[in-house]
Design a protein around this motif. Structure first.
Motif, mmCIF file in Angstrom:
data_model
loop_
_atom_site.group_PDB
_atom_site.id
_atom_site.type_symbol
_atom_site.label_atom_id
_atom_site.label_comp_id
_atom_site.label_asym_id
_atom_site.label_seq_id
_atom_site.Cartn_x
_atom_site.Cartn_y
_atom_site.Cartn_z
ATOM 1 N N TRP A 282 -54.945 56.361 -39.684
ATOM 2 C CA TRP A 282 -54.052 57.086 -39.096
ATOM 3 C C TRP A 282 -53.682 58.635 -39.665
ATOM 4 N N CYS A 283 -53.208 59.688 -38.674
ATOM 5 C CA CYS A 283 -53.032 60.837 -39.269
ATOM 6 C C CYS A 283 -51.821 61.774 -38.356
ATOM 7 N N ARG A 284 -51.756 62.891 -38.582
ATOM 8 C CA ARG A 284 -51.008 63.554 -37.796
ATOM 9 C C ARG A 284 -51.647 63.515 -36.303
ATOM 10 N N ASP A 285 -50.733 63.402 -35.183
ATOM 11 C CA ASP A 285 -51.035 63.519 -34.018
ATOM 12 C C ASP A 285 -51.723 64.968 -33.619
ATOM 13 N N LEU A 286 -53.055 65.064 -33.164
ATOM 14 C CA LEU A 286 -53.854 66.217 -33.098
ATOM 15 C C LEU A 286 -53.068 67.239 -32.136
ATOM 16 N N ASP A 287 -52.324 66.612 -31.043
ATOM 17 C CA ASP A 287 -51.416 67.331 -29.957
ATOM 18 C C ASP A 287 -50.457 68.202 -30.748
ATOM 19 N N THR A 288 -49.949 67.827 -31.815
ATOM 20 C CA THR A 288 -48.717 68.582 -32.622
ATOM 21 C C THR A 288 -49.387 70.034 -33.179
ATOM 22 N N TYR A 289 -50.777 70.042 -33.079
ATOM 23 C CA TYR A 289 -51.262 71.370 -33.826
ATOM 24 C C TYR A 289 -51.145 72.712 -32.523
ATOM 25 N N PHE A 290 -50.692 72.144 -31.313
ATOM 26 C CA PHE A 290 -50.632 72.975 -30.042
ATOM 27 C C PHE A 290 -49.313 72.923 -29.683
ATOM 28 N N ASP A 291 -49.060 74.141 -28.997
ATOM 29 C CA ASP A 291 -47.843 74.206 -28.230
ATOM 30 C C ASP A 291 -47.815 73.688 -27.033
ATOM 31 N N GLU A 292 -46.564 73.611 -26.194
ATOM 32 C CA GLU A 292 -46.592 73.044 -24.859
ATOM 33 C C GLU A 292 -47.554 73.756 -23.790
ATOM 34 N N ASN A 293 -48.307 74.817 -24.181
ATOM 35 C CA ASN A 293 -48.856 75.645 -23.417
ATOM 36 C C ASN A 293 -50.435 75.305 -23.976
ATOM 37 N N GLY A 294 -50.631 74.698 -24.929
ATOM 38 C CA GLY A 294 -52.027 74.301 -25.546
ATOM 39 C C GLY A 294 -52.489 75.440 -26.406
ATOM 40 N N ARG A 295 -51.644 76.122 -26.850
ATOM 41 C CA ARG A 295 -52.048 77.425 -27.869
ATOM 42 C C ARG A 295 -51.567 76.832 -29.210
ATOM 43 N N PRO A 296 -52.612 77.282 -30.070
ATOM 44 C CA PRO A 296 -52.799 76.760 -31.502
ATOM 45 C C PRO A 296 -51.465 77.193 -32.085
ATOM 46 N N ILE A 297 -50.817 76.333 -32.915
ATOM 47 C CA ILE A 297 -49.358 76.836 -33.642
ATOM 48 C C ILE A 297 -50.043 77.165 -35.108
ATOM 49 N N GLU A 298 -49.491 78.416 -35.376
ATOM 50 C CA GLU A 298 -49.874 78.909 -36.845
ATOM 51 C C GLU A 298 -48.989 78.533 -37.864
ATOM 52 N N GLY A 299 -49.190 78.378 -38.857
ATOM 53 C CA GLY A 299 -48.650 78.077 -40.228
ATOM 54 C C GLY A 299 -47.979 76.608 -40.274
ATOM 55 N N ILE A 300 -48.620 75.436 -39.690
ATOM 56 C CA ILE A 300 -48.215 74.239 -39.880
ATOM 57 C C ILE A 300 -48.435 73.788 -41.420
ATOM 58 N N GLU A 301 -47.473 73.209 -42.060
ATOM 59 C CA GLU A 301 -47.691 72.671 -43.403
ATOM 60 C C GLU A 301 -47.098 71.384 -43.548
ATOM 61 N N SER A 302 -48.131 70.506 -43.396
ATOM 62 C CA SER A 302 -47.490 68.867 -43.451
ATOM 63 C C SER A 302 -47.506 68.235 -44.849
ATOM 64 N N LYS A 303 -46.487 67.565 -44.882
ATOM 65 C CA LYS A 303 -46.096 66.745 -46.059
ATOM 66 C C LYS A 303 -47.437 65.867 -46.592
#
Length: 309
Positions: A282-303
């Motif tokens: 298991w891992c972080r959901d890959l979808d959460t690296y993108f916004d609602e428009n499918g653009r990559p989100i900058e600066g994600i820092e997971s625990k």
């Protein structure tokens, strides 16, 4: 910037996944007596386990050919790629990552970015698919490598083997000595230290399959219930489809908010774990690296996953 993604066959990506996310795969050789097979190229999934159960001589594995790796890089150069991300199975169980590092250090026509998955099978596939999705969405190489490292912080694994003999035989079990003499009627529970060296170790043992199953499920529940991000989970097996379906049905019923998928433990990993192994990554959901428009989100820092195993 034109970026390629290359991984090895131990990710067990389907043909559809490879095509959808534009991922190239190098097969890993299996040495069986005097014959060399290439993982899922000239030996299939079911064929391998049937042969493993009847063969007197057991197989070993190698790593993708350095010649095949260099040839693939030549193809990328000819096609105008500026960068290639090479996602390898764990350096804790294979020397392939160091080979890729050596090739990267010598290559000046294209930038080669080695990435040590510290895992194998579905976890390795998750990295490759995230990289492919980020490339398609227009992410640059720095963001892609950042997100791969971030995904690694969130990844964990449990698997159950029928016995430890294959892992002991091939030298892939880091704490094999502690289990000497305790294999009879034992269901070992194993993990990999994905945030450290990527080695396999037996973390617990139970006398019955049901107890081992509950142990794995409790670990999963305890390690995921307080996370601030959504997770995805892949359940996969070494040719035990009925048990895989039972796991899938049970987990989907007990954890309805989580995303579950399935995969396989193919031949080259099966050499080390044998038939009847059940696993979940298991891992972080890959979808959460993108916004609602499918653009990559900058600066994600997971625990970072804090797994006492």
């Amino acid at each position: 910037m034109k970026i390629a993604v290359l991984t090895d066959s131990s990710a067990y990506l389907t043909k559809e996944q490879q095509e959808k996310y534009q991922i190239d795969v190098l097969p890993i050789p299996i040495i069986w007596g005097k014959k060399v097979y290439h993982d899922l190229v000239d030996i299939g999934y079911e064929e391998f386990y049937q042969k493993l159960n009847t063969a007197k001589e057991l197989p070993t594995t190698s790593q993708p050919s350095i010649g095949d790796l260099k040839q693939k890089i030549d193809e990328y150069v000819a096609a105008g790629y500026t960068d290639v991300i090479v996602i390898t199975l764990s350096s804790g169980i294979s020397s392939y990552f160091s080979t890729v590092q050596s090739v990267a250090a010598e290559e000046d026509r294209i930038k080669v970015h080695p990435f040590d998955s510290k895992i194998t099978c579905a976890g390795e596939a998750d990295y490759a698919m995230l990289a492919g999705r980020l490339i398609e969405a227009g992410a640059d190489i720095d963001l892609i490598m950042h997100d791969l490292k971030d995904l690694q912080k969130t990844m964990d694994v449990r698997f159950m083997v029928d016995d430890l003999s294959h892992l002991k035989r091939t030298g892939r079990l880091s704490n094999a000595a502690s289990f000497v003499g305790t294999l009879f009627k034992i269901k070992p529970i194993l993990s990999m230290d994905v945030q450290n060296e990527g080695k396999i170790s037996a973390i617990a043992k139970e006398r019955q399959y049901k107890r081992a199953y509950r142990h794995v499920q409790n670990d999963f529940d305890n390690l995921t219930k307080n996370l601030s991000y959504k997770i995805q989970d892949t359940i996969f097996d070494s040719l035990d489809p009925e048990k895989k379906q039972a796991w899938l049905d049970d987990y989907r019923a007990k954890f309805p908010k989580y995303k579950f998928d399935t995969s396989i433990i193919g031949p080259v990993v099966g050499v080390h774990v044998g038939q009847g192994t059940m696993s979940m990554i298991w891992c972080r959901d890959l979808d959460t690296y993108f916004d609602e428009n499918g653009r990559p989100i900058e600066g994600i820092e997971s625990k970072v996953v804090e797994d006492p195993a």
